[in-house]
Design a protein around this motif. Sequence first.
Motif, PDB file in Angstrom:
ATOM      1  N   PHE A  63      22.289   9.860  14.849  1.00  0.00           N
ATOM      2  CA  PHE A  63      21.282   9.076  14.331  1.00  0.00           C
ATOM      3  C   PHE A  63      22.260   7.911  13.491  1.00  0.00           C
ATOM      4  O   PHE A  63      23.101   8.230  12.601  1.00  0.00           O
ATOM      5  N   LEU A  64      21.687   6.719  13.531  1.00  0.00           N
ATOM      6  CA  LEU A  64      22.396   5.527  12.773  1.00  0.00           C
ATOM      7  C   LEU A  64      21.322   4.721  12.186  1.00  0.00           C
ATOM      8  O   LEU A  64      20.225   4.684  12.393  1.00  0.00           O
ATOM      9  N   CYS A  65      21.563   4.763  10.646  1.00  0.00           N
ATOM     10  CA  CYS A  65      20.621   4.289   9.567  1.00  0.00           C
ATOM     11  C   CYS A  65      21.061   3.139   8.885  1.00  0.00           C
ATOM     12  O   CYS A  65      22.370   3.040   8.513  1.00  0.00           O
ATOM     13  N   THR A  66      20.229   2.249   8.408  1.00  0.00           N
ATOM     14  CA  THR A  66      20.806   1.182   7.802  1.00  0.00           C
ATOM     15  C   THR A  66      20.509   1.645   6.242  1.00  0.00           C
ATOM     16  O   THR A  66      21.204   0.964   5.332  1.00  0.00           O
ATOM     17  N   GLU A  67      19.639   2.731   5.974  1.00  0.00           N
ATOM     18  CA  GLU A  67      19.687   3.330   4.434  1.00  0.00           C
ATOM     19  C   GLU A  67      19.609   4.887   4.679  1.00  0.00           C
ATOM     20  O   GLU A  67      19.122   5.434   5.689  1.00  0.00           O
ATOM     21  N   ARG A  68      20.144   5.448   3.665  1.00  0.00           N
ATOM     22  CA  ARG A  68      19.789   6.946   3.720  1.00  0.00           C
ATOM     23  C   ARG A  68      18.481   7.355   3.818  1.00  0.00           C
ATOM     24  O   ARG A  68      17.625   6.878   3.066  1.00  0.00           O
ATOM     25  N   SER A  69      18.247   8.271   4.635  1.00  0.00           N
ATOM     26  CA  SER A  69      17.091   8.637   5.231  1.00  0.00           C
ATOM     27  C   SER A  69      16.734  10.063   5.124  1.00  0.00           C
ATOM     28  O   SER A  69      17.363  10.897   5.444  1.00  0.00           O
ATOM     29  N   GLU A  70      15.666  10.404   4.138  1.00  0.00           N
ATOM     30  CA  GLU A  70      15.404  11.774   3.992  1.00  0.00           C
ATOM     31  C   GLU A  70      14.719  12.318   5.175  1.00  0.00           C
ATOM     32  O   GLU A  70      14.847  13.653   5.554  1.00  0.00           O
ATOM     33  N   LEU A  71      13.998  11.682   5.901  1.00  0.00           N
ATOM     34  CA  LEU A  71      13.520  12.051   7.245  1.00  0.00           C
ATOM     35  C   LEU A  71      14.448  12.345   8.108  1.00  0.00           C
ATOM     36  O   LEU A  71      14.371  13.345   8.734  1.00  0.00           O
ATOM     37  N   CYS A  72      15.712  11.710   8.246  1.00  0.00           N
ATOM     38  CA  CYS A  72      16.481  12.144   9.212  1.00  0.00           C
ATOM     39  C   CYS A  72      17.368  13.371   8.842  1.00  0.00           C
ATOM     40  O   CYS A  72      17.582  14.472   9.518  1.00  0.00           O
ATOM     41  N   TRP A  73      17.428  13.701   7.544  1.00  0.00           N
ATOM     42  CA  TRP A  73      18.126  14.891   7.061  1.00  0.00           C
ATOM     43  C   TRP A  73      17.475  15.979   7.118  1.00  0.00           C
ATOM     44  O   TRP A  73      17.803  17.209   7.437  1.00  0.00           O
ATOM     45  N   LYS A  74      16.116  15.784   6.992  1.00  0.00           N
ATOM     46  CA  LYS A  74      15.275  16.809   7.330  1.00  0.00           C
ATOM     47  C   LYS A  74      14.907  17.251   8.700  1.00  0.00           C
ATOM     48  O   LYS A  74      15.048  18.414   9.180  1.00  0.00           O
ATOM     49  N   CYS A  75      15.183  16.175   9.530  1.00  0.00           N
ATOM     50  CA  CYS A  75      15.274  16.820  10.996  1.00  0.00           C
ATOM     51  C   CYS A  75      16.384  17.566  11.533  1.00  0.00           C
ATOM     52  O   CYS A  75      16.332  18.425  12.008  1.00  0.00           O
ATOM     53  N   ARG A  76      17.626  16.969  10.699  1.00  0.00           N
ATOM     54  CA  ARG A  76      18.630  17.820  10.999  1.00  0.00           C
ATOM     55  C   ARG A  76      18.587  18.927  10.379  1.00  0.00           C
ATOM     56  O   ARG A  76      19.130  20.044  11.070  1.00  0.00           O
ATOM     57  N   ASN A  77      18.302  19.267   9.321  1.00  0.00           N
ATOM     58  CA  ASN A  77      17.980  20.723   8.796  1.00  0.00           C
ATOM     59  C   ASN A  77      16.864  21.488   9.539  1.00  0.00           C
ATOM     60  O   ASN A  77      17.449  22.755   9.706  1.00  0.00           O
ATOM     61  N   THR A  78      15.867  20.889  10.021  1.00  0.00           N
ATOM     62  CA  THR A  78      15.010  21.469  10.811  1.00  0.00           C
ATOM     63  C   THR A  78      15.507  22.069  11.904  1.00  0.00           C
ATOM     64  O   THR A  78      15.320  23.216  12.586  1.00  0.00           O
ATOM     65  N   LEU A  79      16.396  21.107  12.658  1.00  0.00           N
ATOM     66  CA  LEU A  79      17.354  21.681  14.063  1.00  0.00           C
ATOM     67  C   LEU A  79      18.123  22.739  13.709  1.00  0.00           C
ATOM     68  O   LEU A  79      18.419  23.735  14.315  1.00  0.00           O
ATOM     69  N   ARG A  80      18.845  22.737  12.507  1.00  0.00           N
ATOM     70  CA  ARG A  80      19.926  23.786  12.044  1.00  0.00           C
ATOM     71  C   ARG A  80      19.331  25.159  11.729  1.00  0.00           C
ATOM     72  O   ARG A  80      19.610  26.206  12.333  1.00  0.00           O
ATOM     73  N   GLU A  81      17.927  24.933  11.205  1.00  0.00           N
ATOM     74  CA  GLU A  81      17.032  26.352  10.992  1.00  0.00           C
ATOM     75  C   GLU A  81      16.567  27.060  12.286  1.00  0.00           C
ATOM     76  O   GLU A  81      16.749  28.252  12.179  1.00  0.00           O
ATOM     77  N   ALA A  82      16.615  26.234  13.234  1.00  0.00           N
ATOM     78  CA  ALA A  82      15.882  26.590  14.548  1.00  0.00           C
ATOM     79  C   ALA A  82      16.951  27.469  15.066  1.00  0.00           C
ATOM     80  O   ALA A  82      16.712  28.344  15.941  1.00  0.00           O
ATOM     81  N   ASN A  83      18.073  26.720  15.228  1.00  0.00           N
ATOM     82  CA  ASN A  83      19.452  27.311  15.712  1.00  0.00           C
ATOM     83  C   ASN A  83      19.834  28.582  15.094  1.00  0.00           C
ATOM     84  O   ASN A  83      20.187  29.751  15.619  1.00  0.00           O
ATOM     85  N   ALA A  84      19.592  28.798  13.501  1.00  0.00           N
ATOM     86  CA  ALA A  84      19.847  29.770  12.803  1.00  0.00           C
ATOM     87  C   ALA A  84      18.931  30.786  13.202  1.00  0.00           C
ATOM     88  O   ALA A  84      19.291  32.338  13.155  1.00  0.00           O
ATOM     89  N   SER A  85      17.554  30.745  13.168  1.00  0.00           N
ATOM     90  CA  SER A  85      16.671  31.741  13.684  1.00  0.00           C
ATOM     91  C   SER A  85      16.910  32.370  15.009  1.00  0.00           C
ATOM     92  O   SER A  85      16.772  33.412  15.171  1.00  0.00           O
ATOM     93  N   CYS A  86      17.799  31.590  16.164  1.00  0.00           N
ATOM     94  CA  CYS A  86      18.140  32.296  17.128  1.00  0.00           C
ATOM     95  C   CYS A  86      19.230  33.124  17.099  1.00  0.00           C
ATOM     96  O   CYS A  86      19.254  34.287  17.623  1.00  0.00           O
ATOM     97  N   ASP A  87      20.221  32.699  16.062  1.00  0.00           N
ATOM     98  CA  ASP A  87      21.250  33.521  15.966  1.00  0.00           C
ATOM     99  C   ASP A  87      20.999  34.829  15.064  1.00  0.00           C
ATOM    100  O   ASP A  87      21.534  35.743  15.600  1.00  0.00           O
ATOM    101  N   ALA A  88      19.985  34.860  14.540  1.00  0.00           N
ATOM    102  CA  ALA A  88      19.460  36.016  13.851  1.00  0.00           C
ATOM    103  C   ALA A  88      18.697  36.976  14.713  1.00  0.00           C
ATOM    104  O   ALA A  88      19.083  38.217  14.571  1.00  0.00           O
ATOM    105  N   VAL A  89      17.961  36.367  15.446  1.00  0.00           N
ATOM    106  CA  VAL A  89      17.259  37.231  16.669  1.00  0.00           C
ATOM    107  C   VAL A  89      18.529  37.967  17.333  1.00  0.00           C
ATOM    108  O   VAL A  89      18.383  39.264  17.689  1.00  0.00           O
ATOM    109  N   CYS A  90      19.449  37.218  17.718  1.00  0.00           N
ATOM    110  CA  CYS A  90      20.542  37.793  18.688  1.00  0.00           C
ATOM    111  C   CYS A  90      21.139  38.860  18.055  1.00  0.00           C
ATOM    112  O   CYS A  90      21.806  39.771  18.507  1.00  0.00           O
ATOM    113  N   ALA A  91      21.360  38.653  16.504  1.00  0.00           N
ATOM    114  CA  ALA A  91      22.284  39.572  15.938  1.00  0.00           C
ATOM    115  C   ALA A  91      21.416  40.812  15.681  1.00  0.00           C
ATOM    116  O   ALA A  91      22.014  42.066  15.736  1.00  0.00           O
ATOM    117  N   GLU A  92      20.157  40.809  15.655  1.00  0.00           N
ATOM    118  CA  GLU A  92      19.163  41.994  15.540  1.00  0.00           C
ATOM    119  C   GLU A  92      19.436  42.918  16.881  1.00  0.00           C
ATOM    120  O   GLU A  92      19.152  44.102  16.828  1.00  0.00           O
TER     121      GLU A  92
END
Length: 211
Positions: A182-211
């Motif tokens: 992602f290339l941004c001309t200004e710091r974007s809360e939306l872009c960081w939120k998107c990145r965090n959403t994807l990280r959380e999605a990946n983390a949920s998969c890891d948690a399921v696999c660990a169970e």
Amino acid sequence: FRGNAVLHGIAKTSCRGHVIYLTATPDDELQERIKNGSLCCLTLNQRPHEKPIPVPTIHTGPKLILVMHLLRWLERHDRHPRMVFVPTIAAAKRLGWFLSFLYDCSVCTSKTENRDEAILAFRQKPHSVIVATTVLERGVTVPHADICVFQADHGIFDEAGLIQMAGRAGRFFEDPYGDVLFLCTERSELCWKCRNTLREANASCDAVCAE
């Protein structure tokens, strides 16, 4: 269906019995129905190949610096097809014209004639570049593709769209990782939120696999 009340209406009047919505980015109406209990939601974040969803790297700076980041990124990933998303048709034409001096580059927007042929040609050239608007953010799978969203902080983009664009990467079983920038001309809360959403999605998969 995104943003199209007519399609939603057609589905409601034509479908009978149980209705299942399959989407990576449920819209506000579906989210509200989930909250009020009128719609049951089953979340499945893991992809069929069981590899994590690519999480975007974010760079912020003046537009000239972003162009330099883009050119370096294109060079680093020159062994793969590269999709560069931009917010407007005018931006797609300008950037496509500039990149065509350096790469086998095509442009795809809602105004592109013979759009299907342009996408097919891009698929058949493993080292090419395509500059596109949100017209290609959904429903397009290109093996080995790497993804860049130029001016990802632009107001025309929303979180669902950014997630869908990032999701064009890593869809191929033989190459399930991909790279997203992602290339941004200004710091974007939306872009960081998107990145965090994807990280959380990946983390949920890891948690399921660990169970």
